[in-house]
Write a protein that holds these residues in place. Structure first.
Motif, mmCIF file in Angstrom:
data_model
loop_
_atom_site.group_PDB
_atom_site.id
_atom_site.type_symbol
_atom_site.label_atom_id
_atom_site.label_comp_id
_atom_site.label_asym_id
_atom_site.label_seq_id
_atom_site.Cartn_x
_atom_site.Cartn_y
_atom_site.Cartn_z
ATOM 1 N N GLN A 1 0.820 -1.208 0.000
ATOM 2 C CA GLN A 1 0.000 0.000 0.000
ATOM 3 C C GLN A 1 0.856 1.260 0.000
ATOM 4 O OE1 GLN A 1 -3.540 0.081 -0.280
ATOM 5 N NE2 GLN A 1 -2.918 2.177 -0.822
ATOM 6 N N ALA A 2 2.012 1.204 0.660
ATOM 7 C CA ALA A 2 2.923 2.350 0.655
ATOM 8 C C ALA A 2 3.479 2.604 -0.745
ATOM 9 C CB ALA A 2 4.058 2.130 1.649
ATOM 10 N N VAL A 3 3.698 1.527 -1.502
ATOM 11 C CA VAL A 3 4.147 1.679 -2.894
ATOM 12 C C VAL A 3 3.088 2.413 -3.705
ATOM 13 C CG1 VAL A 3 4.759 0.447 -5.017
ATOM 14 C CG2 VAL A 3 5.634 -0.356 -2.808
ATOM 15 N N VAL A 4 1.827 2.023 -3.522
ATOM 16 C CA VAL A 4 0.718 2.684 -4.237
ATOM 17 C C VAL A 4 0.603 4.142 -3.809
ATOM 18 C CG1 VAL A 4 -1.772 2.676 -4.643
ATOM 19 C CG2 VAL A 4 -0.525 0.498 -4.491
ATOM 20 N N ASP A 5 0.679 4.387 -2.500
ATOM 21 C CA ASP A 5 0.501 5.748 -1.982
ATOM 22 C C ASP A 5 1.647 6.672 -2.371
ATOM 23 O OD1 ASP A 5 -1.827 4.890 -0.804
ATOM 24 O OD2 ASP A 5 -0.934 4.580 1.184
ATOM 25 N N GLY A 6 2.782 6.102 -2.779
ATOM 26 C CA GLY A 6 3.925 6.929 -3.143
ATOM 27 C C GLY A 6 3.821 7.580 -4.501
ATOM 28 N N GLU A 7 2.762 7.276 -5.245
ATOM 29 C CA GLU A 7 2.571 7.843 -6.582
ATOM 30 C C GLU A 7 1.462 8.892 -6.564
ATOM 31 O OE1 GLU A 7 4.600 7.191 -9.004
ATOM 32 O OE2 GLU A 7 5.691 5.674 -7.863
ATOM 33 N N PRO A 8 1.425 9.773 -7.559
ATOM 34 C CA PRO A 8 0.453 10.878 -7.545
ATOM 35 C C PRO A 8 -1.000 10.453 -7.711
ATOM 36 C CG PRO A 8 1.729 10.875 -9.592
ATOM 37 C CD PRO A 8 2.373 9.892 -8.684
ATOM 38 N N ASP A 9 -1.256 9.274 -8.272
ATOM 39 C CA ASP A 9 -2.632 8.810 -8.433
ATOM 40 C C ASP A 9 -2.667 7.297 -8.273
ATOM 41 O OD1 ASP A 9 -2.683 7.493 -11.329
ATOM 42 O OD2 ASP A 9 -1.495 9.324 -11.461
ATOM 43 N N GLU A 10 -3.865 6.758 -8.026
ATOM 44 C CA GLU A 10 -3.980 5.341 -7.706
ATOM 45 C C GLU A 10 -3.575 4.451 -8.877
ATOM 46 O OE1 GLU A 10 -7.183 2.900 -5.246
ATOM 47 O OE2 GLU A 10 -7.885 3.291 -7.296
ATOM 48 N N ARG A 11 -3.968 4.830 -10.096
ATOM 49 C CA ARG A 11 -3.651 3.980 -11.237
ATOM 50 C C ARG A 11 -2.144 3.839 -11.414
ATOM 51 N NH1 ARG A 11 -4.622 4.985 -17.668
ATOM 52 N NH2 ARG A 11 -4.570 2.816 -18.335
ATOM 53 N N THR A 12 -1.439 4.972 -11.319
ATOM 54 C CA THR A 12 0.021 4.919 -11.429
ATOM 55 C C THR A 12 0.609 4.113 -10.282
ATOM 56 O OG1 THR A 12 0.027 7.081 -12.522
ATOM 57 C CG2 THR A 12 2.116 6.311 -11.614
ATOM 58 N N GLY A 13 0.039 4.281 -9.080
ATOM 59 C CA GLY A 13 0.520 3.532 -7.930
ATOM 60 C C GLY A 13 0.345 2.032 -8.099
#
Length: 686
Positions: free
Chosen positions: A645-657
């Motif tokens: 989840q931290a990997v996902v949250d580290g990006e500007p949007d959910e799809r990119t995460g």
């Protein structure tokens, strides 16, 4: 010639005979190298320049003939059924060919090892029970530290023998990975071989999920093209473009291992490095700057400097005055504007065109001027002054700086191209004194490169390999395309792994931006690297990140090791790394960028040495701590993935995460442990 099937050997068991051939091949390679080292060029070079060139070529040849002790000279053998004929494969009855990374011949010039790229080697990759390609026997060799320890035979022409999976092939695919990426020359599959051997004239785009070997296919295609078109590519050059320095360091040994030492490597940022990049853009500004429409804005801005003349040019030569009227100058300028040549080339042509108009008048008056007179008129002060006023020089960096800081200038040239909100997005908030003082971003550097090409044509190479292409913006594709306008390209990527706000939506669109709209798109769906259990778990994300994209089907017989673990503290993440390090091979600890410092501290406290991406693993230090943003393209035998989840949250949007998470989940070759204290992303729930 080839080695005869009934060659005499002191030892009569097959394994000993093959070891004897390997020893003989190594001796022949040493002799080839010694022959080159003993060359005396003192009497064959006309001058010191020729001597330097020849000496460099000899030095490169010596390096190419190096015998790497841990790398087998040959990995396979083909026994042909028949002599060559009009409708037969190349080969003769009773002949055999040993297939290896490079050509090796004995003192008589007879081949002991055939280069894997030669036509006679092709059946090693393509022959099957359905289409034996005139092959009686295909033999694969197993090696341990460069020595033959096993072999495996396929009798392709024997209908009684059932088709089966090669155990040695599986072992080679699954062999532990320590150090940089290695070649796959011994394990190239038929669908990969078709791409590798595709012609130089066409551009190929390879869509491939994790573990399908697309990077290796691209590198081996370069090696094949250099073999098949060496003289042409020696003149025009080849280039491999990767996403970052860590990735390039990881792949840099593949081509030298195949004997190719002249291929350059770079990132897109390296290609466009005309200014120092010290700033960053927010996502919205980067998307607009990377949009292909910016090319039209820049073109308009460059050509806005051209001014239609309203005064004649008067050239004084001796006692005569020659007058080129304004309307004739305007015709010259219009003709240059209508031609498909660069701004700078047209500017260089303008004084010659004006001089030609003067020479026409001279001839009409009875004079007979020659080319020297035309050149003198072109250098006349009046002509030079007119050219400076009509077609002034353009500094690309200064022009881009003005566009980004002058709202009126930008609005004038972006009218009908960019919306007002888009223009506001890319305008700098504060004025900048000079080009050197500007805090240029990576996207700005691409704009400057585009402008430079509008002014002066970019040099084109013979072939360019573009890896991890799905992350490029349209303007970055254009920057790469400029480097192969007269050549071809191999484009490699995976739409599901696009992790930039401007990530590629379709390969057709990407090829159009590259200037290669006629490129052929190939898809690799067989996974050779990622274990079945791991790729199955990661593929849960595909409907959310790349709907309609076919999932990778792992061909690995070993399902691999996969475990989900709920942890309470960082110590348990470190313990998972220690557990995996008990296995042979490399281990990667991948985490969201923000969590890397804490994990590095925990590893150090536990006494576990670790490396950064791009640093070469050794027998003593086999753990690499990898920020999620740098994981793309890398692979490890075992991986611990920390906090999805931290990997996902580290990006500007959910799809990119989620796309970044897909990348990090698919870096393991043999086993994956996912550790998490926070809940997993719901898209991963079964």
């Amino acid at each position: 010639m080839s080695t005869s099937v009934d060659d005499p050997a002191p030892l009569d068991d097959p394994l000993s005979r093959e070891r004897a051939h390997l020893a003989g091949s190594r001796a022949a390679l040493r002799a080839m190298r010694e022959d080159v080292e003993s060359l005396d060029i003192r009497d064959v070079t006309a001058n010191w320049v020729n001597a330097e060139v020849l000496a460099r070529q000899i030095d490169e040849r010596i390096k190419a003939l190096a015998d790497l002790s841990d790398t087998p000279l040959f990995f396979g053998r083909l026994d042909y059924l028949h002599a060559p004929g009009a409708d037969r494969a190349e080969g003769a009855e009773g002949e055999r060919f040993y297939i290896g990374r490079r050509h090796v011949h004995d003192h008589d010039g007879d081949p002991m090892v055939i280069d894997w790229r030669a036509p006679v080697s092709q059946p090693f990759y393509r022959a099957s029970k359905k289409d034996p390609m005139d092959i009686a026997l295909r033999r694969r060799f197993g090696y341990t530290r460069g020595d033959i320890t096993a072999y495996e035979d396929e009798h392709l022409s024997d209908p009684a023998e059932a088709a089966r999976t090669s155990k040695l092939l599986q072992q080679e695919i699954e062999r532990p990975r320590v150090g940089p990426m290695r070649d796959i020359v011994a394990t190239i599959q038929p669908e990969q071989d078709e791409i590798v051997r595709s012609g130089l004239g066409g551009t190929v785009c390879v869509q491939g999920g994790p573990g399908t070997g697309k990077t290796a296919v691209g590198l081996h295609r370069v090696a094949y093209l250099l073999y098949a078109h060496r003289e042409r590519l020696a003149r025009t050059g080849t280039l491999v473009i990767g996403p970052n320095r860590s990735f390039l360091h990881y792949i840099e040994q593949v081509l030298p291992a195949l004997g190719e030492l002249t291929v350059q490597q770079a990132t897109v940022d390296d290609l466009v490095a005309q200014v120092e990049v010290r700033g960053t853009d927010d996502a919205a500004a980067a998307v607009v700057k990377g949009d292909a429409r910016m090319a039209e804005v820049l073109r308009r801005a460059v050509y806005s400097h051209v001014t239609m003349p309203d005064e004649p040019v008067v050239v004084v030569r001796g006692s005569r005055r020659w007058r080129v009227p304004a309307y004739e100058l305007q015709d010259i300028v219009r003709e240059l504007l209508n031609r498909d040549i660069r701004y700078g080339a047209a500017r260089e042509a303008l004084p010659q065109r004006i001089a030609h108009a003067v020479l026409v008048q001279m001839e009409r008056s009875g004079e007979a001027p020659d080319d020297r007179v035309q050149d003198a008129v072109a250098r006349n002060a009046a002509v030079k002054a007119a050219v400076k006023q009509i077609w002034p020089p353009v500094d690309p960096a200064k022009l881009v700086l003005r566009l980004l800081t002058d709202a009126d200038f930008l609005a004038e040239h972006a009218e009908g191209v960019l919306a007002e909100e888009e223009r506001k997005t890319i305008l700098w908030a504060k004025p900048v004194r000079s080009v050197k003082a500007a805090r240029w971003s990576a996207a700005d550097a691409v704009l400057i490169d585009e402008t430079t090409d509008i002014v002066q044509r970019t040099h084109s190479l013979g072939h360019v390999v573009l890896d991890e292409a799905q992350d490029l913006s349209p303007m970055q594709y254009r920057a790469v395309g400029r480097r192969c306008t007269t050549g071809s390209a191999t484009v490699l990527g995976d739409l599901a792994q696009g992790t930039t706000p401007w990530a590629t939506r379709s390969w057709d669109e990407a090829l159009a931006h590259l200037g290669k709209a006629d490129g052929v798109i190939e898809e690799l769906t067989a996974g050779f690297r990622v274990p079945t259990d791991v790729i199955t778990y990661a593929s849960r994300l595909l409907p959310h990140i790349a709907p309609g994209l076919a999932p990778v089907a792992s061909v690995r017989e070993n399902p691999g090791f996969f475990d989900l673990r709920t942890v309470a503290a960082t110590d348990e993440v470190v313990a998972a790394c220690s557990e995996l390090l008990r296995n042979e091979g490399s281990t990667g600890l991948i985490a969201a960028d923000a969590r890397v410092p804490a994990l590095a501290e925990a590893l150090t406290a536990a006494g576990i040495g670790h490396l950064a991406p791009g640093e070469e693993t050794t027998a003593e230090t086999r753990l690499t701590l990898v920020p999620a943003s740098l994981a793309k393209g890398l692979e490890y035998d075992y991986v611990v993935l920390d906090e999805p989840q931290a990997v996902v949250d580290g990006e500007p949007d959910e799809r990119t995460g989620l796309r970044r998470l897909y990348v990090t989940l698919t870096r393991a070759v043999s086993g994956l442990i996912v550790t998490h204290a926070a809940p997993l992303p719901p898209q991963l729930e079964g």
